[in-house]
Design a protein around this motif. Structure first.
Motif, PDB file in Angstrom:
ATOM      1  N   ASN A  88       3.972   6.842 -31.193  1.00 58.71           N
ATOM      2  CA  ASN A  88       4.632   5.595 -30.801  1.00 58.71           C
ATOM      3  C   ASN A  88       6.114   5.873 -30.626  1.00 58.71           C
ATOM      4  N   THR A  90      10.207   4.595 -30.985  1.00 61.09           N
ATOM      5  CA  THR A  90      11.244   3.736 -31.564  1.00 61.09           C
ATOM      6  C   THR A  90      12.557   4.095 -30.870  1.00 61.09           C
ATOM      7  N   THR A  91      13.506   3.167 -30.939  1.00 67.62           N
ATOM      8  CA  THR A  91      14.834   3.429 -30.374  1.00 67.62           C
ATOM      9  C   THR A  91      15.883   3.045 -31.402  1.00 67.62           C
ATOM     10  N   ASN A  92      17.108   3.513 -31.184  1.00 72.51           N
ATOM     11  CA  ASN A  92      18.175   3.209 -32.130  1.00 72.51           C
ATOM     12  C   ASN A  92      19.012   1.997 -31.714  1.00 72.51           C
ATOM     13  N   PRO A  98      11.046  -0.828 -27.680  1.00 72.62           N
ATOM     14  CA  PRO A  98      10.014   0.211 -27.673  1.00 72.62           C
ATOM     15  C   PRO A  98       8.841  -0.136 -26.754  1.00 72.62           C
ATOM     16  N   THR A 145      12.940   7.954 -29.887  1.00 74.43           N
ATOM     17  CA  THR A 145      12.229   8.839 -30.809  1.00 74.43           C
ATOM     18  C   THR A 145      10.738   8.647 -30.639  1.00 74.43           C
ATOM     19  N   ASN A 147       7.403   9.166 -32.529  1.00 72.64           N
ATOM     20  CA  ASN A 147       6.829   9.405 -33.864  1.00 72.64           C
ATOM     21  C   ASN A 147       5.369   9.798 -33.665  1.00 72.64           C
TER      22      ASN A 147
END
Length: 151
Positions: A88, A90-92, A98, A145, A147
């Motif tokens: 999956n 994710t973003t900062n 996402p 990112t 994961n």
């Protein structure tokens, strides 16, 4: 034939008993016996935990996609198999959703040998979907990112 003195008879008797005792002891040394015992050692904890990595090129823009390489590190003392992967995004940045990204992970059961790093365990793609109706500027310079986990 000469008669033995009392002292000689006692000495002969003691010597005879000693010979019988020694002879009996020697015979005992050849007797068989039964017994039992056991030994034990603890096996490896097995499998252990591997560390999974996803590697891909940066510079995504809406509508583009890049290949993703999945690798595994195994610091344990025994080999383990990495099964199906799930991934999956994710973003900062809160505004960089996402849900705008799509990631795939294709793998088969792959043996990751003991004390190895960088074993290829699969591949996939990371796509930045173009919403077409929503401004996606929040994703400019955002860190994306991937994961990854194995089942």
């Amino acid at each position: 034939m000469r008669k033995l003195s009392k002292k000689s008879r006692i000495t002969a008797a003691v010597a005879g008993v000693a010979l019988v005792a020694v002879g009996g002891g020697a015979a005992y040394a050849y007797w068989t016996t039964t017994g039992s015992g056991s030994g034990s050692a603890t096996n490896s904890a097995g499998g252990g935990t591997v560390t999974l990595h996803a590697t891909f090129a940066g510079g995504l823009a809406p509508g583009n996609q890049v290949p993703v390489a999945y690798t595994a590190d195994n610091a344990t003392t025994s080999g383990t198999v990495v099964g199906a992967l799930s991934a999956n995004v994710t973003t900062n940045v809160a505004g960089c959703l996402p849900a705008w990204f799509e990631v795939t992970a294709v793998t088969t059961n792959t043996l990751v040998a003991a004390n190895t790093t960088g074993t290829s365990v699969g591949s996939g793609t990371l796509k930045f979907n173009d919403s077409g109706t929503v401004n996606q500027d929040a994703c400019k310079s955002a860190i994306v990112t991937v994961n990854v986990a194995s089942q």
